[in-house]
Design a protein around this motif. Structure first.
Motif, short mmCIF file in Angstrom:
data_model
loop_
_atom_site.label_atom_id
_atom_site.label_comp_id
_atom_site.label_asym_id
_atom_site.label_seq_id
_atom_site.Cartn_x
_atom_site.Cartn_y
_atom_site.Cartn_z
N LEU A 97 0.83 -1.21 0.00
CA LEU A 97 0.00 0.00 0.00
C LEU A 97 0.86 1.26 0.00
CD1 LEU A 97 -2.93 -0.77 2.47
CD2 LEU A 97 -3.10 -0.24 0.05
N SER A 118 3.08 0.00 4.91
CA SER A 118 1.93 -0.90 5.01
C SER A 118 1.87 -1.85 3.83
CB SER A 118 0.62 -0.09 5.05
OG SER A 118 0.63 0.86 6.09
N CYS A 143 -0.68 -5.33 2.35
CA CYS A 143 -1.99 -5.94 2.54
C CYS A 143 -1.98 -7.33 1.92
CB CYS A 143 -3.11 -5.08 1.95
SG CYS A 143 -3.00 -4.74 0.18
N THR A 171 -8.70 -3.20 7.56
CA THR A 171 -8.96 -3.88 6.29
C THR A 171 -9.19 -2.86 5.19
OG1 THR A 171 -11.33 -4.02 6.71
CG2 THR A 171 -9.97 -5.87 7.45
N VAL A 180 -3.26 5.70 5.31
CA VAL A 180 -2.63 5.32 4.05
C VAL A 180 -2.55 6.54 3.16
CG1 VAL A 180 -2.83 3.90 2.00
CG2 VAL A 180 -3.43 2.96 4.21
N TYR A 182 -9.08 -7.37 1.86
CA TYR A 182 -7.68 -7.51 2.23
C TYR A 182 -7.46 -6.97 3.65
CZ TYR A 182 -5.66 -9.02 -2.24
OH TYR A 182 -5.30 -9.74 -3.35
N VAL A 223 -4.78 -5.20 6.26
CA VAL A 223 -3.64 -4.28 6.19
C VAL A 223 -2.76 -4.46 7.41
CG1 VAL A 223 -2.91 -1.87 5.97
CG2 VAL A 223 -5.06 -2.64 4.92
#
Length: 389
Positions: free
Chosen positions: A37, A41, A43, A71, A100, A153, A155
């Motif tokens: 990401l 991060s 995922c 998520t 993010v 997904y 994270v």
């Protein structure tokens, strides 16, 4: 650089709702593709048991696991000009929860040198810098996806983000890998795999690794199929190769493993079936000094000879084919020389909790005491590392 590709993105209110995600460079093992990401991060496909495990993580394990960050919904999009599939993560909602950040520079798809389908990676990163296992898993996963699909997904913290050139080994821990939810067929297959590998005698099995050589600016990579062919001697040789000349990391590593052992010892009723332990150290340290061993470092080709190998094991039909090469060399990022860390940095993290069992689980039977299979694996690791000092 302008992003000249056109995409059809289902479910996105406007372009800034999503960010393009790409394969994680340093994935050395596992069967699910891990995506990036941002720098901090990653995922991975979410499963309810694993998500719940992270949400109810025992405080004693927080030091030894990646931070759970919630998520995100991942959308499969298709380029209108060439039909190539690309993955986008929902941006607006996750950004409020996870922090993010949208990437400033758009990326173009880069076709990998291996496999039948293209792999989207940032334009400033060559596919040569990817661990081959990462690309293979990503390609395999993309073949199952269709445009317009959305996937859930999870994270997590990118635990390699503090390294410039991470040396990583993925160790499957314990003497049992299947959960109570597994079918009889899968349970039998995984039990046989444990019996045929070091999992049964050592409580630990090598599932992949990469080692950085600062002289050649390259990684040496080894996949899980090599790890399945090792016996106890081969396991020790491979750990010796992984540490290499970096005897300075052994002491800090032993200290961390002893703390993890103490934490596991207090977790009565927990079972960590199918989980892995990542061991990482900085390969680009300025304290590295001369390399005493030449790469490749696989036990199949090292100076220790072919000892320590059991009979070859068949790969599973549903798993990736043609990955029986013992090692792969790949070039590293060119800027590693200019930004290396001076300190010795070692880290260990537990990952992959989809088959793990908590004492308050309603879907599995309860267990007494600590996970003896996991403890066996930690004790075997400590024995090997102490012998290498």
């Amino acid at each position: 650089m302008e992003n000249t590709s056109n995409f059809t993105i289902e479910g996105a209110e406007e372009p800034e709702d999503v960010i393009r995600i790409s394969p994680f460079q340093h994935q050395v093992g596992g069967s699910s593709g891990v995506m990036v990401l941002d720098n901090d991060s990653i995922c991975k496909p979410s499963s309810e048991p694993e998500q719940l495990f992270y949400e109810k993580l025992p405080p004693g394990l927080r030091e030894f696991t990646a931070r759970y960050r919630g998520t995100v919904e991942v959308t499969v999009a298709q380029e209108s000009d060439n039909g190539q599939l690309t993955l986008f993560a929902g941006y607006r909602s996750p950004s409020k929860i996870l922090g993010v950040k949208k990437t400033d520079t758009p990326t173009q798809p880069v076709v990998a040198t291996e496999g039948k389908k293209g792999v989207n990676v940032p334009t400033d990163i060559s596919t040569r810098t990817f661990n081959p296992w990462s690309l293979r898993i990503h390609e395999r996963q993309m073949r199952k996806f269709q445009a317009g699909q959305q996937h859930h997904y999870m994270v997590l913290e990118n635990v390699t983000s503090r390294f410039r050139a991470p040396c990583i080994i993925d160790l499957k821990m314990g003497t049992r890998q299947h959960s109570d939810r597994a079918s009889a067929r899968k349970a039998a297959k995984l039990s046989e795999r444990c019996r045929e590998t070091t999992s049964s005698v050592l409580g630990v099995r090598i599932c992949g690794m990469q080692i950085y050589d600062p002289l050649t600016q390259t990684y040496t990579c080894q996949d899980k199929y090599v790890g399945r062919r090792l016996d106890a001697v081969g396991f020790k040789n491979t750990m010796d190769n992984f540490i290499g000349h970096r005897s300075d990391v052994i002491g800090p590593l032993i200290s961390k493993l002893e703390r993890l052992s103490g934490a596991i010892h207090h977790l009565h009723g927990y079972r960590f079936y199918g989980s892995s332990l990542l061991i990482m150290y900085e390969g680009a340290s300025t304290h590295t000094g001369p390399i005493e061993r030449s790469v490749p470092l696989s036990p199949l080709t090292s100076g220790k000879g072919a000892g320590g190998l059991k009979r070859p094991l068949e790969t599973d039909s549903e798993e990736i084919e043609n990955v029986n090469k013992p090692v792969t060399r790949l070039n590293c990022n060119e800027d590693i020389k200019s930004n290396i860390q001076d300190d010795i940095f070692v880290d260990i993290r537990m990952i992959d909790f989809a088959n793990s069992i908590r004492p308050d689980s309603l879907t599995s039977r309860s267990f007494e005491g600590v996970d003896q299979g996991y403890m066996l694996g930690l004790n075997s690791l400590l024995t090997v590392l102490n012998s290498l000092q």
